[in-house]
Design an enzyme around this catalytic site. Structure first.
Site, PDB file in Angstrom:
ATOM      1  N   ARG A  37       0.845  -1.203   0.000  1.00 44.78           N
ATOM      2  CA  ARG A  37       0.000   0.000   0.000  1.00 44.78           C
ATOM      3  C   ARG A  37       0.880   1.253   0.000  1.00 44.78           C
ATOM      4  O   ARG A  37       1.978   1.259   0.558  1.00 44.78           O
ATOM      5  CB  ARG A  37      -0.896  -0.034   1.247  1.00 44.78           C
ATOM      6  CG  ARG A  37      -2.005   1.019   1.252  1.00 44.78           C
ATOM      7  CD  ARG A  37      -2.963   0.745   2.398  1.00 44.78           C
ATOM      8  NE  ARG A  37      -2.304   0.896   3.678  1.00 44.78           N
ATOM      9  CZ  ARG A  37      -2.277   2.030   4.382  1.00 44.78           C
ATOM     10  NH1 ARG A  37      -2.872   3.108   3.906  1.00 44.78           N
ATOM     11  NH2 ARG A  37      -1.674   2.072   5.551  1.00 44.78           N
ATOM     12  N   ASN A  47       7.695   0.997   0.895  1.00 43.06           N
ATOM     13  CA  ASN A  47       7.834  -0.228   0.100  1.00 43.06           C
ATOM     14  C   ASN A  47       8.748  -0.079  -1.105  1.00 43.06           C
ATOM     15  O   ASN A  47       9.239  -1.081  -1.636  1.00 43.06           O
ATOM     16  CB  ASN A  47       6.447  -0.699  -0.358  1.00 43.06           C
ATOM     17  CG  ASN A  47       5.610  -1.216   0.803  1.00 43.06           C
ATOM     18  OD1 ASN A  47       6.069  -2.026   1.577  1.00 43.06           O
ATOM     19  ND2 ASN A  47       4.387  -0.717   0.916  1.00 43.06           N
ATOM     20  N   ARG A  96      -5.532  -2.450  -6.232  1.00 39.35           N
ATOM     21  CA  ARG A  96      -6.547  -2.674  -5.202  1.00 39.35           C
ATOM     22  C   ARG A  96      -7.544  -1.513  -5.136  1.00 39.35           C
ATOM     23  O   ARG A  96      -7.231  -0.383  -5.505  1.00 39.35           O
ATOM     24  CB  ARG A  96      -5.900  -2.883  -3.845  1.00 39.35           C
ATOM     25  CG  ARG A  96      -5.127  -1.682  -3.348  1.00 39.35           C
ATOM     26  CD  ARG A  96      -4.675  -1.847  -1.914  1.00 39.35           C
ATOM     27  NE  ARG A  96      -3.600  -2.820  -1.774  1.00 39.35           N
ATOM     28  CZ  ARG A  96      -3.021  -3.108  -0.623  1.00 39.35           C
ATOM     29  NH1 ARG A  96      -3.405  -2.508   0.495  1.00 39.35           N
ATOM     30  NH2 ARG A  96      -2.050  -3.982  -0.561  1.00 39.35           N
ATOM     31  N   SER A 105      -7.644  -1.185   6.844  1.00 43.13           N
ATOM     32  CA  SER A 105      -7.816  -2.405   6.040  1.00 43.13           C
ATOM     33  C   SER A 105      -6.831  -3.482   6.487  1.00 43.13           C
ATOM     34  O   SER A 105      -5.685  -3.198   6.823  1.00 43.13           O
ATOM     35  CB  SER A 105      -7.597  -2.109   4.558  1.00 43.13           C
ATOM     36  OG  SER A 105      -8.516  -1.152   4.086  1.00 43.13           O
ATOM     37  N   SER A 107      -4.768  -7.268   5.882  1.00 44.18           N
ATOM     38  CA  SER A 107      -4.165  -8.043   4.800  1.00 44.18           C
ATOM     39  C   SER A 107      -5.163  -9.048   4.240  1.00 44.18           C
ATOM     40  O   SER A 107      -5.243  -9.263   3.023  1.00 44.18           O
ATOM     41  CB  SER A 107      -2.917  -8.769   5.306  1.00 44.18           C
ATOM     42  OG  SER A 107      -1.928  -7.860   5.705  1.00 44.18           O
ATOM     43  N   GLN A 128       5.692 -10.816   2.532  1.00 46.26           N
ATOM     44  CA  GLN A 128       5.715  -9.460   3.050  1.00 46.26           C
ATOM     45  C   GLN A 128       6.848  -8.660   2.414  1.00 46.26           C
ATOM     46  O   GLN A 128       7.997  -9.092   2.392  1.00 46.26           O
ATOM     47  CB  GLN A 128       5.900  -9.483   4.568  1.00 46.26           C
ATOM     48  CG  GLN A 128       4.843 -10.292   5.309  1.00 46.26           C
ATOM     49  CD  GLN A 128       3.507  -9.591   5.359  1.00 46.26           C
ATOM     50  OE1 GLN A 128       2.792  -9.535   4.359  1.00 46.26           O
ATOM     51  NE2 GLN A 128       3.156  -9.063   6.511  1.00 46.26           N
ATOM     52  N   ARG A 186      15.929 -20.674  36.636  1.00 41.81           N
ATOM     53  CA  ARG A 186      16.134 -19.881  35.423  1.00 41.81           C
ATOM     54  C   ARG A 186      17.115 -20.618  34.498  1.00 41.81           C
ATOM     55  O   ARG A 186      18.268 -20.848  34.863  1.00 41.81           O
ATOM     56  CB  ARG A 186      16.687 -18.518  35.805  1.00 41.81           C
ATOM     57  CG  ARG A 186      16.786 -17.523  34.660  1.00 41.81           C
ATOM     58  CD  ARG A 186      17.421 -16.221  35.144  1.00 41.81           C
ATOM     59  NE  ARG A 186      17.545 -15.255  34.064  1.00 41.81           N
ATOM     60  CZ  ARG A 186      16.646 -14.318  33.787  1.00 41.81           C
ATOM     61  NH1 ARG A 186      15.545 -14.229  34.531  1.00 41.81           N
ATOM     62  NH2 ARG A 186      16.833 -13.470  32.793  1.00 41.81           N
TER      63      ARG A 186
END
Length: 432
Positions: A37, A47, A96, A105, A107, A128, A186
């Site tokens: 997007r 992106n 889209r 929105s 995925s 991704q 631990r």
């Protein structure tokens, strides 16, 4: 370009010692889908922002293409600039709708829209864009869990060794409690297997799950574990320079990255000089060369890389100036025509090299063939789009201001990685 060969079916190659075959075990249409997007609250147009010389989305597109596992590769976007980059990497574009392009929105909603508009797709591999250390073998092995082993969905995880504690609100009077450890006993890191956490690299699933159940993860469910060094998530690694260093060391640069570069060609105009030639009052030609760039040349020469500087018939440099360049840099200076390949092929053959053993730095349309063919290729940050799309690495620095030095460091880093890999390959793990 050598590392961007678009072979979707009918071919095979080797990556990291793994035979990658595109032979499909079933007849289902398998599509890779990268959601990109345009809106980003943290980093505008993240992106397609350059990461280690490549648009962020380019890293996963390269891995998807070179896996040879997909019938189609798509980018889903709402932005014109992202669409242009996707097409430059030969991906199809799903434009889209506004309804699935909002901040709210999900995925799943975007993927559902894609599936509705592409009824031929049977298996959807949502990769991704923010996972730039993805390699083709990750994709191949995970997808085969669906196509060969019968799982309905597969997602990527990484093993974390982190002790978790219950969150408490300030002023509540409550005390925190351990969530995954016993403080009395631990464990040491080497005595604890850790926990599997989603790393966000990919989610593979079938059409049936998405359409009929509204799920990305369901049915016969399986995870695919990735090593921590490949689990770089830009959504988390906000520090871009830190992410770049991880990608330079662990990212996938393509099939044809050479183990050792033996020969480098570099255009003078636009790479070393910024594309400028100065004329004095007496008519003498002068160029300005950055000392960082000449140091980059020396760094390569010290590693036994022969550097040849190229001048162009379109932008000629006087012979006297070429002689001075050769003397100052210790490089041969060669004039090439509008097709540099014609003059350079004989040099490569004479040295009994292949183009995969060659690095090339150019600036414009005449350099495209060489940028495509060379094992490593780069352009300065101010190069035109036609050259950027052909190069495997785009420098942060512009021509004449350190671009050559930056590319030299990139070449030497790849050489260091190759040596490290060869050392690991020689280790006899049978004695462990």
């Amino acid at each position: 370009m050598a590392s961007r060969k678009r072979r979707l079916v009918g071919d095979s190659s080797e990556q990291d010692g793994l035979q990658i075959s595109c032979k499909k075990p079933d007849k289902r249409h398998v599509a890779a889908l990268i959601l990109a997007r345009g809106g980003s609250k943290g980093i505008p147009l993240k992106n397609i922002k350059m990461l280690a010389g490549v648009p962020l989305i380019g890293w996963v597109l390269r891995a998807a293409v070179d896996s040879n596992m997909f019938d189609s590769i798509w980018v889903s976007t709402d932005h014109d600039d992202i669409e242009k980059v996707a097409k430059a990497w030969n991906a199809k574009v799903h434009r889209r709708s506004p309804e699935v392009s909002k901040d709210s929105s999900t995925s799943l909603e975007t993927i559902q829209e894609f599936v509705k508009l592409n009824p031929e797709v049977d298996v959807i591999c949502n990769i991704q864009a923010t996972a730039p250390c993805l390699h083709p073998y990750h994709v191949k092995e995970a997808l085969e869990m669906i196509t060969q082993q019968g799982f309905d969905s597969v997602f990527s995880v990484v093993r974390r060794h982190q002790f978790r504690w219950q969150e408490v609100k300030k002023g509540s009077g409550e005390f925190t409690k351990p969530l995954n450890l016993d403080p009395v006993n631990r464990p040491r890191r080497q005595d604890w297997d850790g926990e599997l956490c989603e790393n966000g690299s990919f989610y593979f699933t079938t059409r049936d799950l998405i359409v009929n159940q509204g799920l990305l993860q369901g049915g016969k469910l399986c995870y695919y574990e990735m090593l921590p060094e490949y689990s770089v998530d830009i959504d988390v690694d906000i520090d871009w320079p830190v992410a770049e260093q991880r990608v330079l060391r662990y990212g996938y640069f393509g099939r044809d990255i050479p183990e050792v570069v033996r020969l480098m060609f570099c255009k003078v105009s636009g790479c070393l000089t910024g594309g400028r030639i100065f004329l004095s009052l007496s008519g003498e030609e002068m160029v300005s060369i950055n000392t960082r760039d000449t140091m980059g040349i020396r760094m390569l020469q010290e590693e036994e890389v022969e550097v040849v500087l190229l001048t162009s018939v379109e932008d000629p440099v006087a012979q006297a100036l070429a002689d001075k360049l050769a003397k100052r840099t210790g490089c041969q200076v060669l004039q090439v025509g509008m097709e540099p390949m014609d003059a350079l092929n004989p040099m490569v053959e004479q040295r009994k090299l292949n183009w995969k053993d060659v690095a090339y730095m150019g600036t414009d349309k005449p350099d495209v063939k060489c940028l495509n063919l060379a094992g490593l290729s780069a352009v300065p940050g101010d190069a035109p789009v036609v050259a950027i799309n052909a190069a495997k690495y785009t420098c942060h620095s512009i021509g004449g201001k350190g671009a050559m030095r930056e590319f030299a460091e990139h070449i030497l880093l790849q050489k260091q990685k190759a040596k490290s890999q060869m050392s690991q390959d020689r280790i006899d793990r049978s004695s462990f």
